[in-house]
Motif scaffolding. Structure first.
Motif, PDB file in Angstrom:
ATOM      1  N   VAL A 153     109.366  54.741  18.006  1.00  0.00           N
ATOM      2  CA  VAL A 153     109.759  55.974  19.079  1.00  0.00           C
ATOM      3  C   VAL A 153     108.124  56.570  19.484  1.00  0.00           C
ATOM      4  O   VAL A 153     107.444  56.654  18.489  1.00  0.00           O
ATOM      5  N   TYR A 154     107.918  56.636  20.573  1.00  0.00           N
ATOM      6  CA  TYR A 154     106.631  57.092  21.128  1.00  0.00           C
ATOM      7  C   TYR A 154     107.037  58.227  22.009  1.00  0.00           C
ATOM      8  O   TYR A 154     107.756  58.324  22.895  1.00  0.00           O
ATOM      9  N   VAL A 201      98.668  57.080  31.107  1.00  0.00           N
ATOM     10  CA  VAL A 201     100.134  56.759  30.658  1.00  0.00           C
ATOM     11  C   VAL A 201     100.100  54.964  30.755  1.00  0.00           C
ATOM     12  O   VAL A 201     100.713  54.520  29.751  1.00  0.00           O
ATOM     13  N   GLN A 202      99.698  54.594  31.733  1.00  0.00           N
ATOM     14  CA  GLN A 202      99.807  53.062  32.233  1.00  0.00           C
ATOM     15  C   GLN A 202      98.834  52.436  31.099  1.00  0.00           C
ATOM     16  O   GLN A 202      99.486  51.365  30.618  1.00  0.00           O
ATOM     17  N   LYS A 203      97.854  52.932  30.949  1.00  0.00           N
ATOM     18  CA  LYS A 203      96.729  52.577  30.047  1.00  0.00           C
ATOM     19  C   LYS A 203      97.425  52.323  28.653  1.00  0.00           C
ATOM     20  O   LYS A 203      97.330  51.354  27.881  1.00  0.00           O
ATOM     21  N   ILE A 204      97.937  53.546  28.218  1.00  0.00           N
ATOM     22  CA  ILE A 204      98.603  53.668  26.775  1.00  0.00           C
ATOM     23  C   ILE A 204      99.742  52.718  26.448  1.00  0.00           C
ATOM     24  O   ILE A 204      99.702  51.893  25.616  1.00  0.00           O
ATOM     25  N   ILE A 205     100.735  52.398  27.530  1.00  0.00           N
ATOM     26  CA  ILE A 205     101.706  51.445  27.382  1.00  0.00           C
ATOM     27  C   ILE A 205     101.347  50.051  27.287  1.00  0.00           C
ATOM     28  O   ILE A 205     101.685  49.243  26.502  1.00  0.00           O
ATOM     29  N   ILE A 206     100.458  49.820  28.258  1.00  0.00           N
ATOM     30  CA  ILE A 206      99.865  48.372  28.143  1.00  0.00           C
ATOM     31  C   ILE A 206      99.036  47.999  27.275  1.00  0.00           C
ATOM     32  O   ILE A 206      99.419  46.828  26.562  1.00  0.00           O
TER      33      ILE A 206
END
Length: 211
Positions: A153-154, A201-206
């Motif tokens: 979970v994040y 957000v995109q950077k964290i997910i990738i």
């Protein structure tokens, strides 16, 4: 809506020939997302909750008290009068409107006079369809009802989020049991982390979750 979410997950897994996927929920979507993580963790690589709805009746009450105090301290007579009509859970669309109207002003995003009528009309139509569903959902208390999730979970939380109170979300994250969990705090974001901090957000997910 829970059944639809589960069915969509199954359709996507079949279409792309996968056993699990990454599920993302934002705000109201987290109500459905937590249900999927609770009931079908075996279908999820991980669940990402943005601005999570955790104990919304408490969140709405905290917001209302904060707005009332702010109105009193600043001598905002109209705000005091309108906020004093608000009850939690909301019993009509005007109560929801007054809560959000003064929340936006408190956040520095005051609604322009020209948009007031349009917003009230939107909330009137929205409430006619969704208020009973929403009022049922905000009675949930995940501290009690969902202390454990059997998949990673994040949490993504804006520290200026008073709509789904960020302190409640952080406390729930600390208490939540999961095989793996992490929380990402955005100091300058409010309720809309996805749009306010989209690049981060995109950077964290990738770079941190998908890899």
């Amino acid at each position: 809506m829970e059944d639809d979410t589960h069915e969509l997950i199954q359709l996507l897994l079949k279409k792309f020939n996968q056993k699990r996927l990454y599920l993302v929920g934002e705000s109201w979507g987290t109500v459905l997302g937590f249900k999927m993580a609770e009931k079908y963790p075996e279908l999820l690589n991980a669940y990402m909750a943005f601005s999570p709805v955790v104990h919304q009746s408490k969140s709405e009450q905290i917001l209302l008290e904060k707005l009332k105090l702010d109105a009193k301290e600043k001598g905002l007579i109209q705000a005091e009068q309108e906020l004093n009509t608000v009850k939690i859970p909301f019993s009509n669309y005007e109560q929801l409107y007054y809560s959000r109207k003064w929340m936006f002003k408190y956040d520095g995003q005051a609604i322009a006079d020209k948009d007031t009528i349009a917003l009230k009309q939107y909330l009137k139509v929205w409430s006619g369809t969704w208020s009973s569903t929403w009022n049922e959902a905000i009675q949930q208390n995940l501290f009690v009802e969902l202390p454990k999730i059997d998949c990673p979970v994040y949490f993504f939380i804006g520290e200026k989020d008073f709509q789904t109170n960020f302190k409640i979300a952080k406390d729930y994250f600390k208490a939540l049991q999961a095989p793996k969990k992490n929380i990402f705090i955005f100091e300058n974001a409010g309720h809309s982390v996805l749009t306010e901090e989209s690049e981060r957000v995109q950077k964290i997910i990738i770079e941190e979750i998908l890899k």
